[in-house]
Motif scaffolding. Structure first.
Motif, PDB file in Angstrom:
ATOM      1  N   GLN A 131       0.827  -1.200   0.000  1.00 46.02           N
ATOM      2  CA  GLN A 131       0.000   0.000   0.000  1.00 46.02           C
ATOM      3  C   GLN A 131       0.863   1.252   0.000  1.00 46.02           C
ATOM      4  O   GLN A 131       1.996   1.251   0.492  1.00 46.02           O
ATOM      5  CB  GLN A 131      -0.915  -0.004   1.230  1.00 46.02           C
ATOM      6  N   ARG A 132       0.294   2.291  -0.557  1.00 45.01           N
ATOM      7  CA  ARG A 132       0.985   3.577  -0.526  1.00 45.01           C
ATOM      8  C   ARG A 132       1.027   4.068   0.924  1.00 45.01           C
ATOM      9  O   ARG A 132       0.019   4.013   1.633  1.00 45.01           O
ATOM     10  CB  ARG A 132       0.252   4.586  -1.406  1.00 45.01           C
ATOM     11  N   GLU A 133       2.187   4.549   1.342  1.00 44.89           N
ATOM     12  CA  GLU A 133       2.353   4.987   2.721  1.00 44.89           C
ATOM     13  C   GLU A 133       2.825   6.426   2.789  1.00 44.89           C
ATOM     14  O   GLU A 133       3.549   6.907   1.917  1.00 44.89           O
ATOM     15  CB  GLU A 133       3.351   4.093   3.463  1.00 44.89           C
ATOM     16  N   LEU A 134       2.406   7.086   3.860  1.00 45.93           N
ATOM     17  CA  LEU A 134       2.791   8.478   4.057  1.00 45.93           C
ATOM     18  C   LEU A 134       4.278   8.560   4.411  1.00 45.93           C
ATOM     19  O   LEU A 134       4.790   7.768   5.203  1.00 45.93           O
ATOM     20  CB  LEU A 134       1.959   9.076   5.182  1.00 45.93           C
ATOM     21  N   VAL A 135       4.940   9.521   3.799  1.00 47.63           N
ATOM     22  CA  VAL A 135       6.330   9.822   4.163  1.00 47.63           C
ATOM     23  C   VAL A 135       6.363  11.095   5.005  1.00 47.63           C
ATOM     24  O   VAL A 135       6.900  11.100   6.111  1.00 47.63           O
ATOM     25  CB  VAL A 135       7.204   9.997   2.917  1.00 47.63           C
ATOM     26  N   ALA A 136       5.764  12.169   4.465  1.00 43.20           N
ATOM     27  CA  ALA A 136       5.742  13.439   5.180  1.00 43.20           C
ATOM     28  C   ALA A 136       4.671  14.334   4.586  1.00 43.20           C
ATOM     29  O   ALA A 136       4.380  14.249   3.389  1.00 43.20           O
ATOM     30  CB  ALA A 136       7.098  14.138   5.099  1.00 43.20           C
ATOM     31  N   THR A 137       4.075  15.155   5.429  1.00 40.79           N
ATOM     32  CA  THR A 137       3.102  16.139   4.963  1.00 40.79           C
ATOM     33  C   THR A 137       3.402  17.489   5.589  1.00 40.79           C
ATOM     34  O   THR A 137       4.075  17.575   6.626  1.00 40.79           O
ATOM     35  CB  THR A 137       1.660  15.735   5.327  1.00 40.79           C
ATOM     36  N   ILE A 138       2.899  18.533   4.941  1.00 40.66           N
ATOM     37  CA  ILE A 138       3.075  19.888   5.445  1.00 40.66           C
ATOM     38  C   ILE A 138       1.819  20.682   5.116  1.00 40.66           C
ATOM     39  O   ILE A 138       1.297  20.619   4.001  1.00 40.66           O
ATOM     40  CB  ILE A 138       4.347  20.540   4.857  1.00 40.66           C
ATOM     41  N   THR A 139       1.324  21.414   6.106  1.00 41.62           N
ATOM     42  CA  THR A 139       0.137  22.229   5.895  1.00 41.62           C
ATOM     43  C   THR A 139       0.527  23.578   5.285  1.00 41.62           C
ATOM     44  O   THR A 139       1.713  23.908   5.161  1.00 41.62           O
ATOM     45  CB  THR A 139      -0.594  22.466   7.219  1.00 41.62           C
ATOM     46  N   SER A 140      -0.476  24.363   4.939  1.00 48.46           N
ATOM     47  CA  SER A 140      -0.211  25.659   4.321  1.00 48.46           C
ATOM     48  C   SER A 140       0.496  26.610   5.287  1.00 48.46           C
ATOM     49  O   SER A 140       1.199  27.527   4.854  1.00 48.46           O
ATOM     50  CB  SER A 140      -1.509  26.293   3.826  1.00 48.46           C
ATOM     51  N   ASP A 141       0.326  26.378   6.598  1.00 49.64           N
ATOM     52  CA  ASP A 141       1.012  27.247   7.570  1.00 49.64           C
ATOM     53  C   ASP A 141       2.265  26.602   8.142  1.00 49.64           C
ATOM     54  O   ASP A 141       2.806  27.082   9.138  1.00 49.64           O
ATOM     55  CB  ASP A 141       0.057  27.652   8.696  1.00 49.64           C
ATOM     56  N   GLY A 142       2.722  25.529   7.508  1.00 50.38           N
ATOM     57  CA  GLY A 142       4.031  24.981   7.836  1.00 50.38           C
ATOM     58  C   GLY A 142       4.082  23.865   8.857  1.00 50.38           C
ATOM     59  O   GLY A 142       5.183  23.433   9.233  1.00 50.38           O
ATOM     60  N   ARG A 143       2.956  23.381   9.318  1.00 47.72           N
ATOM     61  CA  ARG A 143       2.990  22.265  10.266  1.00 47.72           C
ATOM     62  C   ARG A 143       3.330  20.981   9.518  1.00 47.72           C
ATOM     63  O   ARG A 143       2.783  20.717   8.461  1.00 47.72           O
ATOM     64  CB  ARG A 143       1.658  22.138  10.980  1.00 47.72           C
ATOM     65  N   THR A 144       4.238  20.202  10.090  1.00 52.67           N
ATOM     66  CA  THR A 144       4.736  19.004   9.410  1.00 52.67           C
ATOM     67  C   THR A 144       4.425  17.737  10.197  1.00 52.67           C
ATOM     68  O   THR A 144       4.224  17.760  11.420  1.00 52.67           O
ATOM     69  CB  THR A 144       6.254  19.093   9.200  1.00 52.67           C
ATOM     70  N   ASP A 145       4.415  16.648   9.460  1.00 56.93           N
ATOM     71  CA  ASP A 145       4.219  15.332  10.066  1.00 56.93           C
ATOM     72  C   ASP A 145       5.066  14.347   9.273  1.00 56.93           C
ATOM     73  O   ASP A 145       5.162  14.473   8.044  1.00 56.93           O
ATOM     74  CB  ASP A 145       2.749  14.921  10.015  1.00 56.93           C
ATOM     75  N   TYR A 146       5.688  13.396   9.981  1.00 54.92           N
ATOM     76  CA  TYR A 146       6.589  12.455   9.328  1.00 54.92           C
ATOM     77  C   TYR A 146       6.282  11.019   9.752  1.00 54.92           C
ATOM     78  O   TYR A 146       5.859  10.764  10.891  1.00 54.92           O
ATOM     79  CB  TYR A 146       8.043  12.751   9.705  1.00 54.92           C
ATOM     80  N   ALA A 147       6.548  10.106   8.855  1.00 52.12           N
ATOM     81  CA  ALA A 147       6.532   8.698   9.229  1.00 52.12           C
ATOM     82  C   ALA A 147       7.697   8.449  10.179  1.00 52.12           C
ATOM     83  O   ALA A 147       8.758   9.065  10.047  1.00 52.12           O
ATOM     84  CB  ALA A 147       6.666   7.824   7.988  1.00 52.12           C
ATOM     85  N   ASP A 148       7.494   7.544  11.114  1.00 48.64           N
ATOM     86  CA  ASP A 148       8.548   7.258  12.088  1.00 48.64           C
ATOM     87  C   ASP A 148       9.837   6.816  11.407  1.00 48.64           C
ATOM     88  O   ASP A 148      10.942   7.122  11.871  1.00 48.64           O
ATOM     89  CB  ASP A 148       8.088   6.168  13.059  1.00 48.64           C
ATOM     90  N   SER A 149       9.710   6.120  10.295  1.00 52.42           N
ATOM     91  CA  SER A 149      10.877   5.561   9.614  1.00 52.42           C
ATOM     92  C   SER A 149      11.780   6.615   8.980  1.00 52.42           C
ATOM     93  O   SER A 149      12.927   6.320   8.636  1.00 52.42           O
ATOM     94  CB  SER A 149      10.429   4.567   8.536  1.00 52.42           C
ATOM     95  N   VAL A 150      11.284   7.830   8.832  1.00 53.26           N
ATOM     96  CA  VAL A 150      12.089   8.874   8.182  1.00 53.26           C
ATOM     97  C   VAL A 150      12.392  10.053   9.095  1.00 53.26           C
ATOM     98  O   VAL A 150      13.136  10.960   8.704  1.00 53.26           O
ATOM     99  CB  VAL A 150      11.417   9.386   6.891  1.00 53.26           C
ATOM    100  N   LYS A 151      11.832  10.050  10.296  1.00 51.08           N
ATOM    101  CA  LYS A 151      12.076  11.162  11.220  1.00 51.08           C
ATOM    102  C   LYS A 151      13.569  11.316  11.495  1.00 51.08           C
ATOM    103  O   LYS A 151      14.274  10.335  11.729  1.00 51.08           O
ATOM    104  CB  LYS A 151      11.327  10.922  12.539  1.00 51.08           C
ATOM    105  N   GLY A 152      14.027  12.557  11.449  1.00 57.20           N
ATOM    106  CA  GLY A 152      15.436  12.834  11.672  1.00 57.20           C
ATOM    107  C   GLY A 152      16.294  12.703  10.432  1.00 57.20           C
ATOM    108  O   GLY A 152      17.463  13.114  10.452  1.00 57.20           O
ATOM    109  N   ARG A 153      15.758  12.145   9.373  1.00 58.65           N
ATOM    110  CA  ARG A 153      16.522  11.979   8.121  1.00 58.65           C
ATOM    111  C   ARG A 153      15.930  12.794   6.973  1.00 58.65           C
ATOM    112  O   ARG A 153      16.678  13.312   6.142  1.00 58.65           O
ATOM    113  CB  ARG A 153      16.553  10.504   7.710  1.00 58.65           C
ATOM    114  N   PHE A 154      14.621  12.892   6.922  1.00 55.68           N
ATOM    115  CA  PHE A 154      13.940  13.609   5.838  1.00 55.68           C
ATOM    116  C   PHE A 154      13.361  14.918   6.375  1.00 55.68           C
ATOM    117  O   PHE A 154      12.913  14.986   7.521  1.00 55.68           O
ATOM    118  CB  PHE A 154      12.798  12.782   5.272  1.00 55.68           C
ATOM    119  N   THR A 155      13.330  15.927   5.497  1.00 52.25           N
ATOM    120  CA  THR A 155      12.731  17.212   5.842  1.00 52.25           C
ATOM    121  C   THR A 155      11.836  17.679   4.707  1.00 52.25           C
ATOM    122  O   THR A 155      12.287  17.773   3.561  1.00 52.25           O
ATOM    123  CB  THR A 155      13.804  18.274   6.104  1.00 52.25           C
ATOM    124  N   ILE A 156      10.599  17.967   5.044  1.00 52.62           N
ATOM    125  CA  ILE A 156       9.659  18.476   4.050  1.00 52.62           C
ATOM    126  C   ILE A 156       9.542  19.987   4.197  1.00 52.62           C
ATOM    127  O   ILE A 156       9.586  20.517   5.322  1.00 52.62           O
ATOM    128  CB  ILE A 156       8.274  17.797   4.175  1.00 52.62           C
TER     129      ILE A 156
END
Length: 115
Positions: free
Chosen positions: A44-69
């Protein structure tokens, strides 16, 4: 019509970095959230990272600390900086943009991390 065009995928050695970009164009009034997802064959398609219009971000645990959106609202563009890449990050990455409650998707860009 809304188009999402991704770029920046490719082949990199483990521990290396890549930066993905996704530009939205077309009949855009306002983009709420933007994000990156990935999908391996048969999974299945899985979330990597999202960002809202005002800059709030969310990351999958597997990429936290390595990826930046991040995103540039003036350019309707979202970025994904991927550092410390691992072979298990290898797959197709898809850009997503939510516009007026409807999700739009890019065509996907392949990221391959060699060990």
């Amino acid at each position: 019509q809304v188009q999402l065009v991704e770029s920046g995928g490719g082949l990199v050695q483990a521990g290396g970095s890549l930066r993905l970009s996704c530009a939205a164009s077309g009949s855009i009034f306002r983009i709420s959230s933007m994000g990156w997802y990935r999908q391996a064959p048969g999974k299945q398609r899985e979330l990597v990272a999202t960002i809202t219009s005002d800059g709030r971000t969310d990351y999958a645990d597997s990429v936290k600390g390595r990826f930046t959106i991040s995103r540039d609202n003036a350019k309707n563009t979202v970025y994904l900086q991927m550092n410390s890449l691992k072979p298990e990050d290898t797959t197709v990455y898809y850009c997503n943009a939510n516009i007026r409650g409807f999700p739009y998707w890019g065509q996907g860009t392949q990221v391959t991390v060699s060990s």
